[in-house]
Design a protein around this motif. Sequence first.
Motif, mmCIF file in Angstrom:
data_model
loop_
_atom_site.group_PDB
_atom_site.id
_atom_site.type_symbol
_atom_site.label_atom_id
_atom_site.label_comp_id
_atom_site.label_asym_id
_atom_site.label_seq_id
_atom_site.Cartn_x
_atom_site.Cartn_y
_atom_site.Cartn_z
ATOM 1 N N ARG A 111 0.866 -1.177 0.000
ATOM 2 C CA ARG A 111 0.000 0.000 0.000
ATOM 3 C C ARG A 111 0.904 1.229 0.000
ATOM 4 N N CYS A 112 0.340 2.378 -0.269
ATOM 5 C CA CYS A 112 1.144 3.608 -0.339
ATOM 6 C C CYS A 112 1.234 4.216 1.057
ATOM 7 N N ASP A 113 1.960 3.545 1.930
ATOM 8 C CA ASP A 113 1.922 3.884 3.341
ATOM 9 C C ASP A 113 3.084 4.736 3.835
ATOM 10 N N CYS A 114 4.049 5.055 2.980
ATOM 11 C CA CYS A 114 5.124 5.904 3.484
ATOM 12 C C CYS A 114 5.538 6.930 2.444
ATOM 13 N N ARG A 115 5.913 8.093 2.971
ATOM 14 C CA ARG A 115 6.345 9.181 2.098
ATOM 15 C C ARG A 115 7.751 8.914 1.615
ATOM 16 N N ASP A 116 7.975 9.266 0.392
ATOM 17 C CA ASP A 116 9.284 9.105 -0.213
ATOM 18 C C ASP A 116 9.923 10.488 -0.272
ATOM 19 N N THR A 117 10.392 10.944 0.879
ATOM 20 C CA THR A 117 10.962 12.280 0.969
ATOM 21 C C THR A 117 12.254 12.221 1.760
ATOM 22 N N ILE A 118 13.168 13.126 1.488
ATOM 23 C CA ILE A 118 14.466 13.092 2.166
ATOM 24 C C ILE A 118 14.614 14.168 3.238
ATOM 25 N N GLU A 119 13.642 15.043 3.375
ATOM 26 C CA GLU A 119 13.786 16.134 4.336
ATOM 27 C C GLU A 119 14.068 15.622 5.749
ATOM 28 N N THR A 120 13.344 14.593 6.191
ATOM 29 C CA THR A 120 13.524 14.093 7.548
ATOM 30 C C THR A 120 14.796 13.269 7.698
ATOM 31 N N CYS A 121 15.448 12.944 6.590
ATOM 32 C CA CYS A 121 16.688 12.161 6.634
ATOM 33 C C CYS A 121 17.926 13.035 6.434
ATOM 34 N N THR A 122 17.736 14.326 6.304
ATOM 35 C CA THR A 122 18.856 15.229 6.046
ATOM 36 C C THR A 122 19.423 15.743 7.363
ATOM 37 N N ASN A 123 20.706 15.493 7.593
ATOM 38 C CA ASN A 123 21.372 15.926 8.806
ATOM 39 C C ASN A 123 21.486 17.448 8.785
ATOM 40 N N PRO A 124 20.876 18.145 9.761
ATOM 41 C CA PRO A 124 20.916 19.606 9.760
ATOM 42 C C PRO A 124 22.322 20.159 9.991
ATOM 43 N N ASN A 125 23.241 19.364 10.532
ATOM 44 C CA ASN A 125 24.603 19.839 10.796
ATOM 45 C C ASN A 125 25.472 19.904 9.554
ATOM 46 N N ASN A 126 25.168 19.056 8.547
ATOM 47 C CA ASN A 126 26.024 19.059 7.354
ATOM 48 C C ASN A 126 25.254 19.005 6.035
ATOM 49 N N GLY A 127 23.928 18.876 6.089
ATOM 50 C CA GLY A 127 23.108 18.858 4.878
ATOM 51 C C GLY A 127 23.147 17.552 4.106
ATOM 52 N N LEU A 128 23.772 16.513 4.657
ATOM 53 C CA LEU A 128 23.875 15.234 3.958
ATOM 54 C C LEU A 128 22.702 14.323 4.302
ATOM 55 N N VAL A 129 22.189 13.635 3.297
ATOM 56 C CA VAL A 129 21.116 12.666 3.512
ATOM 57 C C VAL A 129 21.745 11.406 4.105
ATOM 58 N N CYS A 130 21.309 11.052 5.310
ATOM 59 C CA CYS A 130 21.831 9.887 6.031
ATOM 60 C C CYS A 130 23.359 9.876 6.052
ATOM 61 N N ASP A 131 23.946 11.074 6.102
ATOM 62 C CA ASP A 131 25.409 11.257 6.144
ATOM 63 C C ASP A 131 26.147 10.477 5.059
ATOM 64 N N ASN A 132 25.474 10.219 3.950
ATOM 65 C CA ASN A 132 26.035 9.428 2.838
ATOM 66 C C ASN A 132 26.455 8.034 3.289
ATOM 67 N N ARG A 133 25.850 7.551 4.396
ATOM 68 C CA ARG A 133 26.188 6.221 4.904
ATOM 69 C C ARG A 133 24.934 5.402 5.149
ATOM 70 N N GLY A 134 23.897 5.688 4.355
ATOM 71 C CA GLY A 134 22.645 4.963 4.495
ATOM 72 C C GLY A 134 21.653 5.429 3.453
ATOM 73 N N SER A 135 20.436 4.896 3.540
ATOM 74 C CA SER A 135 19.366 5.238 2.598
ATOM 75 C C SER A 135 18.163 5.742 3.368
ATOM 76 N N CYS A 136 17.460 6.694 2.777
ATOM 77 C CA CYS A 136 16.248 7.231 3.382
ATOM 78 C C CYS A 136 15.075 6.373 2.925
ATOM 79 N N VAL A 137 14.462 5.652 3.862
ATOM 80 C CA VAL A 137 13.348 4.761 3.565
ATOM 81 C C VAL A 137 12.191 5.139 4.475
#
Length: 129
Positions: free
Chosen positions: A55-81
């Motif tokens: 089902r379409c149960d999760c948002r596919d967005t990276i905002e909540t996965c972006t580290n505010p200290n460096n602007g990297l998504v999952c610190d380039n060491r993971g995936s935003c799921v």
Amino acid sequence: VRFVGFGDVVIKVEPICECDCDKQPIVQSEWCDFHGTDFCGICNCNETYRSSNGRCDCRDTIETCTNPNNGLVCDNRGSCVCEKCECDTPSFENQRIYGEFCQCDNFNCPKDEAGRVCGGSLRGECDCG
């Protein structure tokens, strides 16, 4: 098929060659959590959503996965799921990447002359290297 302790087990398989999919697609379907179109029980999710359970149960967005200290998504060491970081698995046993943004690990701390992290296990352990 044979299972240990059960002997022979017969599995009956009946293929479904036809289905009743002549009905119209249901846009913003309840089955698709109101974030997609139901095509005969299969959800085609809207652009910013994806499915983790059919089902379409999760948002596919990276905002909540972006580290505010460096602007990297999952610190380039993971995936935003589903709006959360799923950290990569390091190649060596006992190494770990963790943290809300995968910003921590247990292997990037200072090493002694012998190459032991934190001077060896008797002196401490690496936490959020």
